[in-house]
Structures are given as structure tokens and as C-alpha cells.
Design a protein around this motif. Sequence first.
Motif, short mmCIF file in Angstrom:
data_model
loop_
_atom_site.label_atom_id
_atom_site.label_comp_id
_atom_site.label_asym_id
_atom_site.label_seq_id
_atom_site.Cartn_x
_atom_site.Cartn_y
_atom_site.Cartn_z
N LYS A 108 -30.64 47.96 18.64
CA LYS A 108 -31.12 48.16 19.79
C LYS A 108 -32.33 47.19 19.88
CE LYS A 108 -29.81 52.96 20.08
NZ LYS A 108 -30.33 54.28 20.18
N ALA A 109 -33.20 47.19 18.91
CA ALA A 109 -34.65 46.40 19.08
C ALA A 109 -34.00 44.77 19.21
CB ALA A 109 -35.40 46.55 17.81
N ALA A 110 -32.72 44.29 18.44
CA ALA A 110 -32.40 43.07 18.54
C ALA A 110 -31.98 42.55 19.72
CB ALA A 110 -31.51 42.85 17.16
N TRP A 111 -31.22 43.50 20.51
CA TRP A 111 -30.27 43.14 21.56
C TRP A 111 -30.53 43.62 22.95
CZ3 TRP A 111 -27.42 39.17 20.15
CH2 TRP A 111 -27.17 39.00 18.90
N LEU A 112 -31.48 44.64 22.97
CA LEU A 112 -31.63 45.39 24.19
C LEU A 112 -32.60 44.78 25.03
CD1 LEU A 112 -31.07 49.23 23.49
CD2 LEU A 112 -29.37 47.69 24.90
N PRO A 113 -33.86 44.27 24.77
CA PRO A 113 -34.83 44.03 25.44
C PRO A 113 -34.48 42.82 26.37
CG PRO A 113 -35.82 44.44 23.38
CD PRO A 113 -34.27 44.51 23.11
N THR A 166 -24.88 34.44 28.18
CA THR A 166 -24.29 35.55 27.56
C THR A 166 -24.79 35.45 25.96
OG1 THR A 166 -21.98 35.45 28.81
CG2 THR A 166 -21.90 36.40 26.58
N SER A 167 -25.17 36.61 25.52
CA SER A 167 -25.74 36.63 24.30
C SER A 167 -24.74 37.43 23.20
CB SER A 167 -27.21 37.14 24.11
OG SER A 167 -26.77 38.65 24.41
N LEU A 168 -23.78 37.97 23.65
CA LEU A 168 -22.98 38.65 22.70
C LEU A 168 -21.72 39.30 23.67
CD1 LEU A 168 -23.20 42.20 22.47
CD2 LEU A 168 -25.59 41.45 22.29
N VAL A 169 -20.57 39.61 22.48
CA VAL A 169 -19.58 40.48 23.23
C VAL A 169 -19.50 41.45 22.21
CG1 VAL A 169 -17.09 40.49 23.72
CG2 VAL A 169 -18.64 38.48 24.39
N THR A 170 -19.13 42.95 22.38
CA THR A 170 -18.82 43.85 21.59
C THR A 170 -17.27 43.82 21.56
OG1 THR A 170 -20.73 45.05 22.11
CG2 THR A 170 -19.14 46.12 21.25
N VAL A 171 -16.84 43.81 20.39
CA VAL A 171 -15.39 43.56 20.07
C VAL A 171 -14.52 44.66 19.55
CG1 VAL A 171 -13.49 42.16 19.18
CG2 VAL A 171 -15.58 41.04 20.15
N THR A 172 -13.53 45.07 20.07
CA THR A 172 -12.75 46.27 19.29
C THR A 172 -11.74 45.44 18.55
OG1 THR A 172 -11.22 46.49 21.22
CG2 THR A 172 -13.00 47.89 21.10
N ALA A 173 -11.74 45.91 17.30
CA ALA A 173 -10.64 45.50 16.33
C ALA A 173 -10.06 46.25 15.26
CB ALA A 173 -11.41 44.15 15.63
N ARG A 174 -8.96 46.15 14.83
CA ARG A 174 -8.30 46.79 13.89
C ARG A 174 -9.11 46.65 12.47
NH1 ARG A 174 -2.14 48.19 13.71
NH2 ARG A 174 -1.50 48.04 15.94
N THR A 175 -9.66 47.65 11.76
CA THR A 175 -10.33 47.41 10.58
C THR A 175 -9.68 48.05 9.34
OG1 THR A 175 -11.93 49.29 11.26
CG2 THR A 175 -12.61 47.02 11.74
N ILE A 192 -17.39 45.94 16.77
CA ILE A 192 -18.29 44.86 16.23
C ILE A 192 -19.05 43.99 17.19
CG2 ILE A 192 -18.26 42.98 14.42
CD1 ILE A 192 -15.76 44.29 13.43
N VAL A 193 -20.24 43.86 16.87
CA VAL A 193 -21.11 42.93 17.81
C VAL A 193 -20.85 41.55 17.44
CG1 VAL A 193 -23.43 42.17 18.52
CG2 VAL A 193 -22.88 44.77 18.40
N VAL A 194 -20.40 40.83 18.35
CA VAL A 194 -20.25 39.16 17.84
C VAL A 194 -21.17 38.18 18.66
CG1 VAL A 194 -18.82 37.09 17.82
CG2 VAL A 194 -17.91 39.54 17.28
N PRO A 195 -22.24 37.76 18.30
CA PRO A 195 -23.05 37.14 19.01
C PRO A 195 -22.38 35.59 19.35
CG PRO A 195 -24.09 37.56 17.10
CD PRO A 195 -22.68 37.82 16.80
N SER A 196 -22.88 35.46 20.64
CA SER A 196 -22.34 34.03 21.12
C SER A 196 -22.88 33.01 20.19
CB SER A 196 -23.04 33.78 22.65
OG SER A 196 -22.77 34.90 23.52
N GLY A 197 -21.94 32.07 20.07
CA GLY A 197 -22.20 30.79 19.39
C GLY A 197 -21.77 30.86 17.92
N THR A 198 -21.31 32.08 17.66
CA THR A 198 -20.86 32.26 16.24
C THR A 198 -19.63 31.09 16.07
OG1 THR A 198 -21.74 34.94 16.32
CG2 THR A 198 -20.04 33.95 14.82
N PRO A 199 -19.54 30.63 14.92
CA PRO A 199 -18.35 29.69 14.69
C PRO A 199 -17.03 30.72 14.63
CG PRO A 199 -20.36 29.06 13.08
CD PRO A 199 -20.37 30.38 13.92
N GLY A 200 -15.95 30.14 15.04
CA GLY A 200 -14.71 30.65 15.19
C GLY A 200 -14.66 31.72 16.62
#
Length: 393
Positions: A108-113, A166-175, A192-200
Motif C-alpha cells: 500500500k505504501a509503495a503503490w497507493l500514493p 501506468t505504473s503496474l498491472v495486477t495479474v491473475t495467474a495459476r500458481t 501478483i503485482v507486475v510493475p510496468s517496465g518489468t522485463p518480459g
Amino acid sequence: MTYSTLSAEHEAFRSVVREFARAEIAPHVAQWDRDHHFPVDLVAKMGDLGLFGLTAPEEYGGSGGDFTSLCVAIEELGRVDQSIGITLEAAVGLGINPILTFGNDEQKAAWLPDLVAGRALAGFGLTEPGAGSDAGATRTKAELVEGEWVIDGAKQFITNSGSSITSLVTVTARTGTRTAADGTERPEISTIVVPSGTPGFVAEAAYDKLGWHISDTHPLSFEGCRVPEENLLGERGRGYAQFLATLDDGRIAIAALAVGCIEACLEMAREYALERETFGGPIGRKQGVAFQIADLAVAARAARALTYEAAAMKDAGVGGQELKQAASIAKLYATEQAVTATRIATQVLGGYGFMEEYPVARFYRDAKILEIGEGTSEVQRMLIARGLGLPVE
């Protein structure tokens, strides 16, 4: 005049948002629509007005307000343009709320502000080429390898997922898999939270859509995309339940967007019927026209009542099946009436309604997706029937 059961504070807030929409959106929206332009500067102004932080706590820069206020804002933006309305709806309902509801203090502290301030946007990666209404058929996989989630798969129709802010996308995935009560193996779905710019992680080229031309919408691809283990949002294996809870709120908000569409159509049709003259008088004196506009007034009031009843239930802490039923009823009725409203308004305007220079054409194009996004009309009818105890599949 607006009649509603909302408080004086809600109505005062409505006036603020309405004036903002008229001043900051209405003069530019036709050009933005033609250019398929996503107005980042407008997002910043919406952030300055506090629209993204309406339901967020003050510690993250929000106002700690209620869900009803968010619906009022979405409705008023939607009266001027549906794309801008969905930008707010998705930014809060699909971007901020999952982190606010299921995230830990560090997340929350990292993403919400930044999200609350409108400096950044977030998407929610759920829908896939083979998993739309059947979200349990998710094929995107995430494997935990040496303290990192390695994600492979694809998502589609994801709002606010590829803009310059866009700073992130929250992704649903099979774990993994889990054994159900009946002994069958079922996929374990996590978020899982995936930040924009993440390789792949790639936000592919924006869609060329029928409507919502201003909204930022992309397909997403993940190939060997690695994020830290601590980017898991909430409890592992609870992703499907999180998604269901997210959609309950989203359906009410989409209903509010549809109310804005109906109100806009009512206003455009009424004004035209008073101004356009044939055979020596305004067309509004003809019953064939007047009765259609009367039907729009009925639809607007009924849709608003259903929507704000559901929003009030949400604010009162009502949950479970009762809220789910109210949300589905509001979403089903309001969105289907919105599509009908655009058809009626276009018919009242006649040939002018078919011209892109008139806003009604844009509303006509934009409305159809309301019956599809955040659960199709068929899904809503299924959920309502189940709520009535019917064993529908």
C-alpha cells in the motif's frame, strides 16, 4: 432538476464534478475521440480534484469518502463522455481497490500514493483469450523460482494498462493446483503485482475499438517475466475470490456509468425535440417522439434508484449474496437501458444522430461495451437466477 435520495453533500459534490466535466472535458472530448487520444493531463486534473482518492484513506492521500461518492463522480463524467468515466471507474475499482483491500502495508505504501493522486494508473489483468466470463479457465502461469514469480501468459482487453503513466498491472495467474472437497484437482489462482517496465512484460499495441476511443486498452503478454515473491497480493490461492469481490463493486460502478449515459441521451433527445421543427412546430409535440423521450426519463430514474441502492448497501457494510444480487440487478438493468437509450436518442435526432459531429453518435458507439465489461448481461442473469435459488448453469 435531479431527484434522488442522495444526501445534500452528495448533491453538492455532484455539482462540482459536473462543472469540472463541462469545463475540462466537454470542449475537447470530440477531438480526443477522433484522435483516439488518452489525455494524461486530464488524469492529473482529476487527481487534483481528488477523484481517484474518494474511497482511499487519508494516510495514502485520499479523502476516506464513501463508495456512493465514487458512483456520483463516475455518473457525472459519464454524462459528458463514457471513456473518461470508465477511466476513473477502472483506475479506482480495478487499479486501487485490489491493493487497498488485499495488499499489505508495504504494498500500500509503495503503490497507493501515486495512484490516489492521479500521478499513476494501474490495471487489473484478468481476461484472457480463452478465459473471459470463465475466469477459472485462466492459462497464465506463475511459478515460484528462487524467490521470484516467473510469469508466462497473455491477457486481453485490459483498461489503463499501457498508458505513459501506468505504473503496474495486477495479474491473475495459476500458481499451482489444489484438491477440492470432491477430490478433484483444481487450479490455484493467485494475484501478483507486475510493475510496468518489468522485463518480459509487454503492453501490446492499443486496440482499435468500436467505442471508448479515449480509454487506454491493451492486450498484455508475459514471457519469463520475473517479479519478487513479495509481489503476491493477498493470500496465495485466493486470487479467484479476490477477483469476485472486486467485480461486485465494479458492477455497481459500471451501472453508475450507464446512468450517466441514459441521462445524457435523455438531455440530448429532449433538447432536440424542443428545437427541431417540422410541419409548423417542434417534433416534441408528436406522441411518437414524446413517448420515447418519456421512456428515457423512466429508465433514468429506475436505473439510478437501483444503482444507488446497491451503492448504499456497499457503504452500509452489506456483503455476500445480498450485495452480489443488488450489484448484478443494477448492472443488468442500467446497462441494457443505456444501450436502448442511445438507440432512442439517435432515432429522435434522425439523420443528425448518425453524424459524428453530434455527441449522440459517440454515445451510441460507446454504450454496447457496458453490457459486456465486468460481466456480460448473460452472466448477470445467471447470478441473479442463482440468487433466487435456481440451479442454473
